[in-house]
Design a protein around this motif. Sequence first.
Motif, PDB file in Angstrom:
ATOM      1  N   TYR A   1      29.068  56.336  44.473  1.00 18.68           N
ATOM      2  CA  TYR A   1      28.471  55.258  44.421  1.00 18.68           C
ATOM      3  C   TYR A   1      27.847  54.169  45.442  1.00 18.68           C
ATOM      4  CZ  TYR A   1      29.462  52.761  40.468  1.00 18.68           C
ATOM      5  OH  TYR A   1      29.834  51.326  39.719  1.00 18.68           O
TER       6      TYR A   1
ATOM      7  N   GLN B   1      29.074  51.046  30.259  1.00 22.74           N
ATOM      8  CA  GLN B   1      28.818  50.232  30.604  1.00 22.74           C
ATOM      9  C   GLN B   1      28.346  48.605  29.700  1.00 22.74           C
ATOM     10  OE1 GLN B   1      29.466  49.202  34.913  1.00 22.74           O
ATOM     11  NE2 GLN B   1      31.156  50.915  34.470  1.00 22.74           N
TER      12      GLN B   1
ATOM     13  N   ARG C   1      24.724  40.761  41.418  1.00 20.89           N
ATOM     14  CA  ARG C   1      25.564  42.009  41.898  1.00 20.89           C
ATOM     15  C   ARG C   1      24.876  43.232  41.023  1.00 20.89           C
ATOM     16  NH1 ARG C   1      29.037  45.528  40.573  1.00 20.89           N
ATOM     17  NH2 ARG C   1      30.272  46.342  42.544  1.00 20.89           N
TER      18      ARG C   1
ATOM     19  N   GLU D   1      26.838  42.965  36.870  1.00 17.63           N
ATOM     20  CA  GLU D   1      26.745  43.837  36.091  1.00 17.63           C
ATOM     21  C   GLU D   1      28.010  44.071  37.032  1.00 17.63           C
ATOM     22  OE1 GLU D   1      27.144  47.359  36.328  1.00 17.63           O
ATOM     23  OE2 GLU D   1      27.253  47.324  38.126  1.00 17.63           O
ATOM     24  N   TRP D   2      29.077  44.043  35.775  1.00 17.68           N
ATOM     25  CA  TRP D   2      30.911  44.979  36.518  1.00 17.68           C
ATOM     26  C   TRP D   2      30.923  45.808  35.708  1.00 17.68           C
ATOM     27  CZ3 TRP D   2      33.988  46.079  40.449  1.00 17.68           C
ATOM     28  CH2 TRP D   2      34.677  46.048  40.235  1.00 17.68           C
ATOM     29  N   VAL D   3      31.570  45.581  34.646  1.00 15.32           N
ATOM     30  CA  VAL D   3      31.922  46.874  34.016  1.00 15.32           C
ATOM     31  C   VAL D   3      31.620  46.687  32.308  1.00 15.32           C
ATOM     32  CG1 VAL D   3      33.408  47.945  33.286  1.00 15.32           C
ATOM     33  CG2 VAL D   3      33.580  47.346  35.626  1.00 15.32           C
TER      34      VAL D   3
ATOM     35  N   GLU E   1      24.296  52.375  34.253  1.00 12.44           N
ATOM     36  CA  GLU E   1      25.236  53.177  34.280  1.00 12.44           C
ATOM     37  C   GLU E   1      26.447  53.557  33.133  1.00 12.44           C
ATOM     38  OE1 GLU E   1      29.241  52.564  36.633  1.00 12.44           O
ATOM     39  OE2 GLU E   1      27.487  50.470  37.211  1.00 12.44           O
TER      40      GLU E   1
HETATM   41 CA    CA Z   1      29.135  48.858  36.940  1.00 17.31          CA
END
Ligand code: CA
Length: 327
Positions: A64, A121, A142, A179-181, A205
């Motif tokens: 993405y 996630q 983010r 949001e990262w993981v 995700e």
């Molecule tokens: Ca993510």
Amino acid sequence: MAMAWPTDFPGLGTGAARLAQRIEAMSGGRIRIRVFGAGELVPAYEVFDAVSRGTVDIGHSAAYYWRSKLPEAQWFGAVPFGMSVHEVNAWLYHGGGLELWQETYQPHNIVPFPAGNTGVQMGGFFKNEINSLEDFRGLRMRIPGLGGEVFRRIGGSPANLPGGELFTALQTGAIDAVEWVGPYNDLAFGLHRAARFYYYPGWQEPAASLEALINAEAWASLPDDLKAIVRAATEVTNQDMLCEYMARNPAALKRLIEEHNIQVRPFPEPVLEALHQAADEVVAELAANSELSGRIHRSYREFQQLLAPYMEISEDAYAKVRKSLSA
Ligand code: CA
């Protein structure tokens, strides 16, 4: 190999490094891969172009990230409210998904393979509580890819920053949420030192596939046995990384709660409903973007619909039964 992550970053970076080690070990040293973190050879978001041009032979990244140059790539990274990790891997390996992915990257001189998955996630770290849809309006977050577009539709202001820049952006207040993981990775970046509320589920995700990108000429130059080795190594990595996340996320979550006093919250139901509705629109628009995009969408949707009645009486039913009986 150029990665979109820092060297040795838990899960993403360590998983990619193990892919390189596996290929070297399985080929008896006939293929040797030097691994470079984001920014060491090329910046995180230039990995695709570097592989396409042949500056590097392999990249490790997420599909993405290429949405601006190749919107169809987004089907292979993560689809908001889309398939779970077991479902999406079944589609990729046994439902025609990987063939469509390779067709999508072929004009760009790249052969892609799935090479890792984070599983579902987290919804992200937020500086302030989310009690209603109003709290999303104007929020600077983010959140890349289709999830970012969905977030924009409900009034948010999405930003796409590489992982290495997240902590500072959150701490300085340049953004309000990230949001990262999930716990394993978010703890490693110290996001809990800049925000207190940790929301779930990761609607954006539900299963983030990572990718190994191989330059088409480099791929074509390999004899068949080495091609088989590289492909098999990506398959092992795809499963191995998921297992690493599954094994490490729970302990990291426990530390976030017990040592760092992080507040874990579910998104309010009306917020999820609005996100779901916006996701339907965004997915439909992506499907209408090109003939190829429409074909990928049909394949994705038909596979998800095919699985749904079976998931209900297998994985979903088992999870419900185990939860109620052990309560
Ligand atoms: Ca993510």
